[in-house]
Write a protein that holds these residues in place. Structure first.
Motif, PDB file in Angstrom:
ATOM      1  N   VAL A 105       0.899  -1.235   0.104  1.00  0.00           N
ATOM      2  CA  VAL A 105       0.040  -0.067  -0.028  1.00  0.00           C
ATOM      3  C   VAL A 105       0.914   1.292   0.065  1.00  0.00           C
ATOM      4  O   VAL A 105       0.580   2.074  -0.605  1.00  0.00           O
ATOM      5  CB  VAL A 105      -1.062   0.072   1.376  1.00  0.00           C
ATOM      6  N   GLY A 106       1.771   1.255   0.838  1.00  0.00           N
ATOM      7  CA  GLY A 106       2.944   2.229   0.857  1.00  0.00           C
ATOM      8  C   GLY A 106       3.426   2.731  -0.428  1.00  0.00           C
ATOM      9  O   GLY A 106       3.560   3.736  -1.025  1.00  0.00           O
ATOM     10  N   PHE A 107       3.884   1.490  -1.266  1.00  0.00           N
ATOM     11  CA  PHE A 107       4.365   1.662  -2.534  1.00  0.00           C
ATOM     12  C   PHE A 107       3.495   2.246  -3.518  1.00  0.00           C
ATOM     13  O   PHE A 107       3.804   3.094  -4.243  1.00  0.00           O
ATOM     14  CB  PHE A 107       4.762   0.170  -3.056  1.00  0.00           C
ATOM     15  N   ALA A 108       2.237   1.630  -3.538  1.00  0.00           N
ATOM     16  CA  ALA A 108       0.972   2.323  -4.016  1.00  0.00           C
ATOM     17  C   ALA A 108       0.765   3.783  -4.078  1.00  0.00           C
ATOM     18  O   ALA A 108       0.435   4.528  -4.879  1.00  0.00           O
ATOM     19  CB  ALA A 108      -0.024   1.333  -4.326  1.00  0.00           C
ATOM     20  N   LEU A 109       0.786   4.072  -2.866  1.00  0.00           N
ATOM     21  CA  LEU A 109       0.489   5.560  -2.316  1.00  0.00           C
ATOM     22  C   LEU A 109       1.623   6.382  -2.937  1.00  0.00           C
ATOM     23  O   LEU A 109       1.206   7.459  -3.551  1.00  0.00           O
ATOM     24  CB  LEU A 109       0.211   5.827  -0.723  1.00  0.00           C
ATOM     25  N   PHE A 110       2.756   5.960  -2.826  1.00  0.00           N
ATOM     26  CA  PHE A 110       3.909   6.858  -3.220  1.00  0.00           C
ATOM     27  C   PHE A 110       3.975   6.907  -4.589  1.00  0.00           C
ATOM     28  O   PHE A 110       4.249   7.997  -5.117  1.00  0.00           O
ATOM     29  CB  PHE A 110       5.334   5.916  -2.583  1.00  0.00           C
ATOM     30  N   ARG A 111       3.622   5.903  -5.348  1.00  0.00           N
ATOM     31  CA  ARG A 111       3.651   6.127  -6.822  1.00  0.00           C
ATOM     32  C   ARG A 111       2.308   6.904  -7.368  1.00  0.00           C
ATOM     33  O   ARG A 111       2.102   6.965  -8.335  1.00  0.00           O
ATOM     34  CB  ARG A 111       3.908   4.724  -7.567  1.00  0.00           C
ATOM     35  N   GLY A 112       1.427   6.980  -6.454  1.00  0.00           N
ATOM     36  CA  GLY A 112       0.222   7.766  -6.845  1.00  0.00           C
ATOM     37  C   GLY A 112      -0.843   7.130  -7.634  1.00  0.00           C
ATOM     38  O   GLY A 112      -1.376   7.536  -8.673  1.00  0.00           O
ATOM     39  N   PHE A 113      -0.751   5.760  -7.356  1.00  0.00           N
ATOM     40  CA  PHE A 113      -1.861   4.761  -8.028  1.00  0.00           C
ATOM     41  C   PHE A 113      -3.281   5.384  -7.598  1.00  0.00           C
ATOM     42  O   PHE A 113      -3.453   6.076  -6.625  1.00  0.00           O
ATOM     43  CB  PHE A 113      -1.771   3.464  -7.531  1.00  0.00           C
ATOM     44  N   LEU A 114      -4.410   4.993  -8.450  1.00  0.00           N
ATOM     45  CA  LEU A 114      -5.437   5.133  -8.264  1.00  0.00           C
ATOM     46  C   LEU A 114      -6.191   4.361  -7.114  1.00  0.00           C
ATOM     47  O   LEU A 114      -5.476   3.309  -6.829  1.00  0.00           O
ATOM     48  CB  LEU A 114      -6.474   5.068  -9.559  1.00  0.00           C
ATOM     49  N   PRO A 115      -6.958   4.830  -6.265  1.00  0.00           N
ATOM     50  CA  PRO A 115      -7.757   4.215  -5.367  1.00  0.00           C
ATOM     51  C   PRO A 115      -8.159   2.599  -5.495  1.00  0.00           C
ATOM     52  O   PRO A 115      -7.873   1.922  -4.652  1.00  0.00           O
ATOM     53  CB  PRO A 115      -8.885   5.035  -4.504  1.00  0.00           C
ATOM     54  N   GLY A 116      -8.678   2.470  -6.592  1.00  0.00           N
ATOM     55  CA  GLY A 116      -8.837   0.983  -6.804  1.00  0.00           C
ATOM     56  C   GLY A 116      -7.476   0.074  -6.887  1.00  0.00           C
ATOM     57  O   GLY A 116      -7.523  -1.194  -6.307  1.00  0.00           O
ATOM     58  N   LEU A 117      -6.446   0.699  -7.523  1.00  0.00           N
ATOM     59  CA  LEU A 117      -5.374  -0.083  -7.583  1.00  0.00           C
ATOM     60  C   LEU A 117      -4.601  -0.211  -6.221  1.00  0.00           C
ATOM     61  O   LEU A 117      -4.146  -1.225  -6.087  1.00  0.00           O
ATOM     62  CB  LEU A 117      -4.346   0.624  -8.558  1.00  0.00           C
ATOM     63  N   VAL A 118      -4.699   0.931  -5.432  1.00  0.00           N
ATOM     64  CA  VAL A 118      -4.429   0.895  -3.853  1.00  0.00           C
ATOM     65  C   VAL A 118      -5.113  -0.264  -3.266  1.00  0.00           C
ATOM     66  O   VAL A 118      -4.354  -1.301  -2.540  1.00  0.00           O
ATOM     67  CB  VAL A 118      -4.438   2.062  -3.410  1.00  0.00           C
ATOM     68  N   ALA A 119      -6.327  -0.528  -3.460  1.00  0.00           N
ATOM     69  CA  ALA A 119      -7.109  -1.513  -2.935  1.00  0.00           C
ATOM     70  C   ALA A 119      -6.631  -2.995  -3.453  1.00  0.00           C
ATOM     71  O   ALA A 119      -6.520  -3.930  -2.647  1.00  0.00           O
ATOM     72  CB  ALA A 119      -8.562  -1.158  -3.198  1.00  0.00           C
ATOM     73  N   VAL A 120      -6.416  -2.913  -4.720  1.00  0.00           N
ATOM     74  CA  VAL A 120      -5.805  -4.361  -5.371  1.00  0.00           C
ATOM     75  C   VAL A 120      -4.271  -4.617  -4.658  1.00  0.00           C
ATOM     76  O   VAL A 120      -4.147  -5.798  -4.346  1.00  0.00           O
ATOM     77  CB  VAL A 120      -5.614  -4.107  -6.760  1.00  0.00           C
ATOM     78  N   CYS A 121      -3.484  -3.481  -4.479  1.00  0.00           N
ATOM     79  CA  CYS A 121      -2.106  -3.862  -3.954  1.00  0.00           C
ATOM     80  C   CYS A 121      -2.286  -4.290  -2.456  1.00  0.00           C
ATOM     81  O   CYS A 121      -1.510  -4.888  -2.074  1.00  0.00           O
ATOM     82  CB  CYS A 121      -1.229  -2.633  -4.041  1.00  0.00           C
TER      83      CYS A 121
END
Length: 184
Positions: A61-77
């Motif tokens: 989740v930290g990586f996904a947020l750092f990379r600026g992923f969309l909320p749906g992709l953060v949930a998938v991560c």
């Protein structure tokens, strides 16, 4: 063998001290069950069960947020991190059981005598003894007695119930363990 043909290794109360004898061939499933019991009943086991998936999820989740992923992709991560952590715990337990079994398989058929002094196991190629200071707790599963030691349950011994020389040995062992260790 005695004169009447009975086994001379039968367990009997010996003065003040009784003993229980278990004869068994170490099996992978015994160690898998023991590692599972350790994970469920000790603080160290419960911590590794929870922490590895949580850390993996947090990293993903930290990586996904750092990379600026969309909320749906953060949930998938998050879901992938949780799954990867749970898979890692499962594989780690299986590997631990495999290593423990590998050590004990070299013994061949084991004969373990448990009494008020501790345990003594003799196999074809090796033998070992352990007094009660080695262990701190014990747990019981439908198939096994699991002896655990140390503050993080780093010491582990397995006694399969199928190895009891006579049915009374199972109850006798419970009594010995209750007098010398703390049940989990």
């Amino acid at each position: 063998m005695s004169e009447d043909g009975a086994r001379s290794t039968r367990t009997r109360p010996t003065g003040r001290s009784e003993q229980a004898v278990f004869v068994y061939e170490p099996a992978f499933e015994d160690f898998r069950g023991a590692v599972r019991a350790r994970a469920r009943r000790t603080g160290a086991g419960r911590a590794e069960t929870a922490l590895v998936p949580l850390v993996t999820t947090g990293v993903m989740v930290g990586f996904a947020l750092f990379r600026g992923f969309l909320p749906g992709l953060v949930a998938v991560c998050a879901v992938l991190g949780l799954g990867a952590g749970a898979f890692g715990v499962s594989r780690g337990r299986r590997g631990m059981a495999r290593r423990l079994h590998g050590v004990m398989a070299a013994y061949g058929q084991c004969r373990t005598v448990v009494d008020e002094r501790g345990t003594a196991t003799t196999g074809r190629t090796m033998s070992y003894t352990g007094d009660w200071t080695l262990f701190t707790h014990w747990a019981e599963t439908p198939e096994l007695f699991v002896l655990l030691g140390g503050p993080r349950a780093s010491c582990l011994a397995v006694l399969p119930k199928r190895g009891a020389e006579e049915p009374a040995d199972v109850d006798r062992l419970r009594g010995i363990l209750d007098r010398n260790l703390r049940r989990l």
